[in-house]
Design a protein around this motif. Sequence first.
Motif, PDB file in Angstrom:
ATOM      1  N   GLY A 106      36.057   1.785  33.148  1.00  0.00           N
ATOM      2  CA  GLY A 106      36.607   0.446  33.090  1.00  0.00           C
ATOM      3  C   GLY A 106      35.848  -0.551  32.250  1.00  0.00           C
ATOM      4  N   VAL A 107      34.663  -0.213  31.742  1.00  0.00           N
ATOM      5  CA  VAL A 107      33.876  -1.153  30.946  1.00  0.00           C
ATOM      6  C   VAL A 107      34.413  -1.183  29.518  1.00  0.00           C
ATOM      7  CG1 VAL A 107      31.589  -1.588  29.952  1.00  0.00           C
ATOM      8  CG2 VAL A 107      31.809  -0.931  32.354  1.00  0.00           C
ATOM      9  N   ARG A 108      34.638  -2.366  28.995  1.00  0.00           N
ATOM     10  CA  ARG A 108      35.168  -2.510  27.640  1.00  0.00           C
ATOM     11  C   ARG A 108      34.033  -2.437  26.625  1.00  0.00           C
ATOM     12  NH1 ARG A 108      37.919  -6.869  30.434  1.00  0.00           N
ATOM     13  NH2 ARG A 108      40.073  -6.276  30.882  1.00  0.00           N
ATOM     14  N   PHE A 109      34.352  -1.818  25.474  1.00  0.00           N
ATOM     15  CA  PHE A 109      33.334  -1.681  24.434  1.00  0.00           C
ATOM     16  C   PHE A 109      33.993  -1.396  23.099  1.00  0.00           C
ATOM     17  CE2 PHE A 109      34.276   2.624  25.630  1.00  0.00           C
ATOM     18  CZ  PHE A 109      33.981   3.430  24.538  1.00  0.00           C
ATOM     19  N   ARG A 110      33.244  -1.558  22.052  1.00  0.00           N
ATOM     20  CA  ARG A 110      33.636  -1.085  20.733  1.00  0.00           C
ATOM     21  C   ARG A 110      32.423  -0.454  20.073  1.00  0.00           C
ATOM     22  NH1 ARG A 110      32.579  -4.249  16.145  1.00  0.00           N
ATOM     23  NH2 ARG A 110      31.598  -6.260  16.565  1.00  0.00           N
ATOM     24  N   VAL A 111      32.665   0.402  19.079  1.00  0.00           N
ATOM     25  CA  VAL A 111      31.615   1.213  18.473  1.00  0.00           C
ATOM     26  C   VAL A 111      31.436   0.807  17.016  1.00  0.00           C
ATOM     27  CG1 VAL A 111      30.845   3.549  17.907  1.00  0.00           C
ATOM     28  CG2 VAL A 111      32.131   3.125  20.026  1.00  0.00           C
ATOM     29  N   GLU A 112      30.210   0.407  16.689  1.00  0.00           N
ATOM     30  CA  GLU A 112      29.842   0.086  15.316  1.00  0.00           C
ATOM     31  C   GLU A 112      28.968   1.208  14.760  1.00  0.00           C
ATOM     32  OE1 GLU A 112      27.112  -3.213  12.899  1.00  0.00           O
ATOM     33  OE2 GLU A 112      27.785  -3.634  14.956  1.00  0.00           O
ATOM     34  N   LEU A 113      29.291   1.684  13.553  1.00  0.00           N
ATOM     35  CA  LEU A 113      28.469   2.690  12.892  1.00  0.00           C
ATOM     36  C   LEU A 113      27.321   1.995  12.171  1.00  0.00           C
ATOM     37  CD1 LEU A 113      31.027   4.307  13.564  1.00  0.00           C
ATOM     38  CD2 LEU A 113      30.847   5.392  11.325  1.00  0.00           C
ATOM     39  N   LEU A 114      26.115   2.562  12.295  1.00  0.00           N
ATOM     40  CA  LEU A 114      24.927   1.887  11.787  1.00  0.00           C
ATOM     41  C   LEU A 114      24.409   2.448  10.474  1.00  0.00           C
ATOM     42  CD1 LEU A 114      22.852   1.271  15.043  1.00  0.00           C
ATOM     43  CD2 LEU A 114      24.298  -0.322  13.780  1.00  0.00           C
ATOM     44  N   ASP A 115      24.795   3.666  10.113  1.00  0.00           N
ATOM     45  CA  ASP A 115      24.279   4.243   8.881  1.00  0.00           C
ATOM     46  C   ASP A 115      24.893   3.556   7.666  1.00  0.00           C
ATOM     47  OD1 ASP A 115      22.803   5.902  10.406  1.00  0.00           O
ATOM     48  OD2 ASP A 115      23.896   7.741   9.937  1.00  0.00           O
ATOM     49  N   SER A 116      24.084   3.355   6.630  1.00  0.00           N
ATOM     50  CA  SER A 116      24.515   2.635   5.432  1.00  0.00           C
ATOM     51  C   SER A 116      25.414   3.503   4.564  1.00  0.00           C
ATOM     52  CB  SER A 116      23.298   2.188   4.624  1.00  0.00           C
ATOM     53  OG  SER A 116      22.459   1.362   5.393  1.00  0.00           O
TER      54      SER A 116
END
Length: 446
Positions: A188-198
């Motif tokens: 139930g926890v909301r989240f989004r995923v950011e990619l960190l590699d350049s």
Amino acid sequence: MSGDARKTAEGLSYLSGFGNEHSSEAVPGALPEGRNSPQRAPLGLYAEQLSGTAFTEPRAHNRRSWLYRIRPSAAHPAFTRTDNGAIRTAPFTETVPDPNRLRWNPLPEPPAGTNFLGGLWTLGGNGDAAQRTGMAVHLYHADTSMERVFSNADGELLIVPERGALLLHTEFGLLRVAPSEVALIPRGVRFRVELLDSADDGGRAPAARGYVCENYGAPFRLPDLGPIGANGLAHARDFRAPVAAYQDVEGPVEVVNKFCGNLWTATYDHSPLDVVAWHGNHVPYVYDLRRFNVIGTISYDHPDPSIFTVLTSPSDTPGLAGIDFVVFAPRWLVGEDTFRPPYFHRNVMSEYMGLVEGAYDAKAEGFVPGGGSLHNMMSAHGPDRETFDRASAAELAPQKVDDGLAFMFETRWPVTLTPHAAGAEHLQRGYDGVWQGLERHFRPLR
């Protein structure tokens, strides 16, 4: 996300004890004193409880957190169905359970513009998400950060990166997770995923890749240690929770909700990642697998692989897990007169194994980072012929195994494949061949 107005620095805090009460605030004074839901919450915030277990479950097992947010979660429009992509959910009924030993190469490169949610690919699973039993095995492959926000009502998500670091923007704050670490997002926890590699010289970021265990059942917890005593395996102190952070964003934000196996979408007029302070024990966390305190024999023979259990999801039968998450971390092998790779065996549990880096000491080739194998219950498996021959003749000096990091999702029920996993081009059709050539050595005494 446009208009991002995060109000705290990225950071993590060590949990003082796994499953205990914790708290964090991005603005001093945002946490109320002495009450969970005062008549007027501090700073004009809304108080909201997020319950990960039933209200009346035993105190030691109860999971809930209080969130103090800019707007309550109830302030959203209706959800409508959207495409599930390659995500599937239990019950898995499109194919029949397969007793054969199966192995896959890594997922193919994703199409440009694929994010974490769009790149989720379900291999299979068991149980029934609506009945909160069982699990699913997913893989992900993505080259683009998410703009949408995602939540999963069906279960918690254990994310195991194999390639590429991720920054998880959650309601509780920010979690950075990289290969050799795992992250857990509670139900139930909301989240989004950011990619960190350049990005590379061509302007395209290297694709992030990894594994996900979706747990429909009881939340993961640390296993009981029994005769091991008070110390060993995963230490409660090594789990890290996010420091509170929030997004004060006004404007359209798409939110995707996974509910009973289907994806639903709604467009909010604000970011739902707007929690300014929180306290509780239903929280996301990160754990570094290299901190695992390996227990092993210092005399002879193999302990069972249950000694490598990091987290367990208990079932209604004591000692029988719905899922065990097991890691084969760097360790010393010193057993005398002992075949040191994992032994040949058949198991009442079903095992999906993945590889984060390096090589696995029971396989000579074919089992590669990003790939995986499935040995359903009572499927005979063990070292391949090359490994058997080498280990049978090896000089038994103390040996450090530190050139690989493998893990296993072990479950009490068979894993039924999705059709796209059963027919995948990257399924290794000749996997059974690794055990061919195991010669007869029997010489009866005369």
